[in-house]
Design a protein around this motif. Structure first.
Motif, PDB file in Angstrom:
ATOM      1  N   UNK A 141       0.836  -1.197   0.000  1.00 57.83           N
ATOM      2  CA  UNK A 141       0.000   0.000   0.000  1.00 57.83           C
ATOM      3  C   UNK A 141       0.874   1.251   0.000  1.00 57.83           C
ATOM      4  N   UNK A 142       2.154   1.080   0.366  1.00 56.01           N
ATOM      5  CA  UNK A 142       3.078   2.217   0.419  1.00 56.01           C
ATOM      6  C   UNK A 142       3.067   3.067  -0.854  1.00 56.01           C
ATOM      7  N   UNK A 143       3.143   2.439  -2.050  1.00 54.82           N
ATOM      8  CA  UNK A 143       3.152   3.295  -3.244  1.00 54.82           C
ATOM      9  C   UNK A 143       1.915   4.157  -3.368  1.00 54.82           C
ATOM     10  N   UNK A 144       0.745   3.679  -2.877  1.00 56.11           N
ATOM     11  CA  UNK A 144      -0.463   4.501  -2.952  1.00 56.11           C
ATOM     12  C   UNK A 144      -0.264   5.779  -2.139  1.00 56.11           C
ATOM     13  N   UNK A 145       0.257   5.582  -0.916  1.00 56.01           N
ATOM     14  CA  UNK A 145       0.434   6.743  -0.054  1.00 56.01           C
ATOM     15  C   UNK A 145       1.505   7.672  -0.600  1.00 56.01           C
ATOM     16  N   UNK A 146       2.611   7.056  -1.015  1.00 59.97           N
ATOM     17  CA  UNK A 146       3.766   7.886  -1.366  1.00 59.97           C
ATOM     18  C   UNK A 146       3.578   8.557  -2.725  1.00 59.97           C
ATOM     19  N   UNK A 167       6.225   2.345  -9.169  1.00 65.09           N
ATOM     20  CA  UNK A 167       5.674   3.332  -8.237  1.00 65.09           C
ATOM     21  C   UNK A 167       4.309   3.816  -8.668  1.00 65.09           C
ATOM     22  N   UNK A 218       0.537   1.353  -7.487  1.00 61.32           N
ATOM     23  CA  UNK A 218      -0.083   1.153  -6.182  1.00 61.32           C
ATOM     24  C   UNK A 218      -1.594   1.031  -6.225  1.00 61.32           C
ATOM     25  N   UNK A 248       9.611  -1.291  -2.818  1.00 62.26           N
ATOM     26  CA  UNK A 248       8.772  -0.268  -2.199  1.00 62.26           C
ATOM     27  C   UNK A 248       9.274   0.121  -0.823  1.00 62.26           C
ATOM     28  N   UNK A 252      -6.820   9.077   1.044  1.00 67.46           N
ATOM     29  CA  UNK A 252      -5.393   9.335   0.821  1.00 67.46           C
ATOM     30  C   UNK A 252      -5.197  10.528  -0.110  1.00 67.46           C
ATOM     31  N   UNK A 254      -3.349  13.866   1.080  1.00 63.86           N
ATOM     32  CA  UNK A 254      -2.049  14.202   0.500  1.00 63.86           C
ATOM     33  C   UNK A 254      -2.081  15.421  -0.397  1.00 63.86           C
ATOM     34  N   UNK A 314      -4.707   2.124   7.006  1.00 66.35           N
ATOM     35  CA  UNK A 314      -4.767   1.017   6.057  1.00 66.35           C
ATOM     36  C   UNK A 314      -4.620  -0.317   6.762  1.00 66.35           C
TER      37      UNK A 314
END
Lengths: 367, 329
Positions: free
Chosen positions: A188-193, A246, A249, B60, B245, B249, B310
């Motif tokens: 899920x990191x790529x979604x946030x980042x 990247x 996500x 990631x 999100x 963001x 999440x």
């Protein structure tokens, strides 16, 4: 006080009686309305009554086969008409929202693309130039077409890579692996980042590429052993894959949610019939999530195209801010609006081509 | 634990078999271990899965690890060439600086409100619209559908100027309504993609389920709330997560719309703090060197709440399967 209340009640009854077609001297108007919603709770009865009132009054009266508007316009209720009204009422909020919030900016930018636009302290000054902006983009602009072609080639290479990787990852975390929650959180990191400002910062610092590939002369090793003709594409592919991942996500999550919806018992049944995992992927998994793959295609193309570090976007923004005239080319808001509408057409064509390709495959299998 | 016991049993059995010179039996047992009954339960497959998970996850995780380790660095660590990955000490100073300077918990509350309200309204409205597009046939449906997708494809950079003027005409600028109202009317940030997601999910639900409800006398709205929505829980969750999100963001729109108002998203507040920071300390000073580490600490602090959100919502992904109950199709 009591008198006033009684009068008010009488007035209310009169109004209701007028709407619901009850003789005015009918003893208990409320009883007539009470027919609707027997055996419900108080609130349920209230809402049912309101609902009944909305469809049974002088403006709009519904009988079993007809809808009567204003007492004289009579429409037959057909299944088709009923469905149309229901469907439209479901998307009514979208229609209202579109006409309030989206219609004007979209068509205003299209309208302004036919103008030379100057922004100054007084507001916007426009001069009609016809299709000159569009012509200039292809004829006088030295860079735009070149950048656009580069962009199209990049998309053709990158979009399938994103979709394939997203599908692979979604299927991996859909397995029964240990620490499911942790894995899912990592992916899920790529979604946030990638949706926030962090991604540009990491890109600037070079943290989105893996240093190990460059540091340990991985490419040099291939270069020495296999030769340039193979090594260069491999390097290019590696560079793009890392960056492209990247952008995967959101797609991973959409596909994961789709995979969750496939009934497990179908797999069990196919396994009993002797299907290999490979076969059940092509015959069960892929066809069931095909609709979601087209969603991910739309999303991938758009998100990669309107990303703020995209070459075309940077170019369009530069042209929007710089107001200057060189020969027949006048840059500014009007010109960049024209550029982005050309860009829009290219994007739409790309999406259509990708989705068309998938559907051709699907049709081929069915026939 | 189970795994260890199984391995021990396996080796015990194998040694027994080999001692007894029953090689055929041993070979089949080994094959059973590696390939399993149907390949997907064998050791090779498991190893393959974990290798791929770890290598893809590493890609990631790498920037996040980079952020975590670098955010703990002191000025000495950043300048020194011997420290590359692991900072010489756990230095919370950078975090404390950000927490104090941007008033973290207050701005987090603001940020959550600014994200949650529009996200909730966007989820509700796009579910309705997606269902309308997926299940009903009405005149001009195709035209409306194309218009919806068009509004998503157009680069937002170019519609920004008219949008901004329109919002200022409506008097929406500087209040949270600039985000909530469009979201309620299904025009929120990336609104079309939510509608598309719901559209495809509702089309995946077998129609016979709704038809049987219709025969039992349920109204269309009841079918939507009682049957279609519960079956589309994964899509509700992802749409809510995405919009949350995105709104959380968001810096570009909120920078434009909420300027001069007390409201600020967390990334925006962080940005303004860094602008201040870099204007106070000139290029090349020691404090400026530290800025990189402080920046990473601040970014981690903004990302952290999203990760927690999440981690707790992802379990609902699994809940809605096996609820269909359709047989004989």
């Amino acid at each position: 006080m009591k008198k006033v209340m009684a009068k008010l009640r009488a007035l209310g009854q009169k109004v209701i009686a007028w709407f619901v077609d009850i003789p005015e001297n009918y003893p208990k108007v409320w009883d007539k309305v009470k027919v609707v919603g027997k055996g419900l709770s108080t609130t349920g009865r209230f809402f049912r009554k309101v609902g009944h009132f909305m469809t049974h009054n002088k403006v709009l009266n519904t009988t079993t086969h007809h809808v009567v508007v204003f007492g004289f316009l009579k429409f037959r209720i057909t299944n088709k008409r009923r469905e149309a009204v229901l469907g439209l009422s479901f998307i009514l909020i979208w229609i209202i929202g579109y006409s309030i919030f989206t219609l004007y900016p979209v068509f205003n930018s299209l309208y302004l693309s036919f103008f030379k636009v100057r922004l100054d302290a007084d507001g916007i000054q426009t001069t009609l130039v016809g299709i000159n902006n569009f012509k200039a983009a292809f004829i006088s602009d030295p860079y735009f077409v070149e950048i656009l072609i580069e962009y199209v080639l990049e998309m053709i290479l990158n979009v399938p890579v994103v979709i394939v990787f997203a599908l692979i990852i979604a299927m991996l975390i859909n397995q029964d692996v240990k620490g499911k929650g942790v894995w899912r959180t990592i992916f899920f990191l790529p979604v946030i980042i990638s949706t926030g400002p962090v991604i540009s910062e990491l890109m600037n610092q070079g943290a989105t590429t893996l240093p190990s590939i460059e540091n340990y002369d991985f490419v040099q090793l291939i270069l020495d052993n296999i030769g340039e003709a193979i090594a260069n594409p491999i390097q290019a592919l590696f560079d793009t894959i890392l960056l492209v991942l990247w952008f995967a996500g959101i797609q991973i999550l959409i596909l994961l949610a789709g995979l969750q919806k496939i009934d497990r018992s179908i797999y069990e049944a196919s396994m009993i019939d002797g299907a290999s995992p490979w076969e059940s992927f092509w015959k069960i998994t892929l066809p069931s999530i095909m609709p979601l793959i087209s969603v991910t295609i739309v999303y991938t193309v758009v998100s990669m195209s309107v990303f703020s570090l995209n070459e075309v976007i940077i170019y369009i923004r530069d042209k929007m801010l710089a107001e200057s005239t060189v020969g027949t080319l006048t840059t500014g808001y009007g010109y960049s609006a024209a550029l982005s509408w050309i860009y829009f057409v290219v994007m739409a064509l790309l999406i259509l081509i990708f989705i068309g390709l998938i559907n051709i495959r699907r049709r081929g299998r069915h026939s | 634990m189970n795994m260890i016991r199984r391995t021990r049993h396996f080796f015990k059995d194998m040694t027994k078999l080999i001692k007894a010179k029953d090689y055929a039996q041993a070979r089949s047992k080994l094959k059973r271990l590696l390939v399993g009954m149907k390949f997907t339960d064998g050791l090779i497959y498991t190893l393959l899965i974990y290798t791929m998970l770890i290598s893809l996850g590493y890609i990631y995780l790498y920037p996040v690890l980079y952020m975590v380790t670098n955010s703990f660095m002191t000025v000495q660590d950043i300048i020194s060439s011997t420290v590359k990955w692991i900072p010489s000490s756990l230095n919370w100073e950078n975090y404390r600086l950000v927490l104090d300077q941007i008033n973290y918990f207050d701005s987090l509350k603001d940020g959550i409100i600014l994200a949650a309200l529009p996200a909730l309204s966007a989820t509700a409205s796009s579910a309705l619209v997606g269902y309308g597009f997926a299940r009903f046939d009405f005149p001009f449906k195709k035209v409306l559908f194309v218009l919806m997708i068009t509004s998503f494809i157009i680069p937002p950079q170019i519609t920004m100027l008219p949008t901004f003027r329109m919002y200022s005409n409506y008097g929406l600028l500087g209040s949270i309504w600039a985000f909530i109202l469009p979201a309620i009317l299904a025009q929120g940030l990336n609104g079309a993609i939510y509608i598309l997601i719901f559209y495809q999910f509702f089309r995946m639900i077998p129609k016979s389920l709704e038809e049987s409800a219709k025969l039992d006398g349920a109204s269309s709205f009841k079918i939507f709330t009682r049957i279609a929505l519960p079956l589309a829980i994964p899509s509700i969750i992802i749409v809510f997560l995405f919009s949350f999100v995105w709104y959380y963001n968001e810096t570009y729109l909120s920078g434009l719309f909420l300027r001069d108002s007390g409201l600020m998203t967390l990334p925006l507040r962080l940005q303004s703090f860094f602008n201040q920071y870099s204007s106070i300390y000139p290029e090349g000073s020691r404090a400026r060197e530290l800025m990189q580490a402080v920046k990473l600490a601040g970014n981690l602090l903004t990302l952290f709440p999203l990760l927690i959100l999440y981690f707790f919502t992802q379990r609902y992904f699994v809940e809605s399967i096996d609820r269909t109950g359709i047989t004989g199709e």
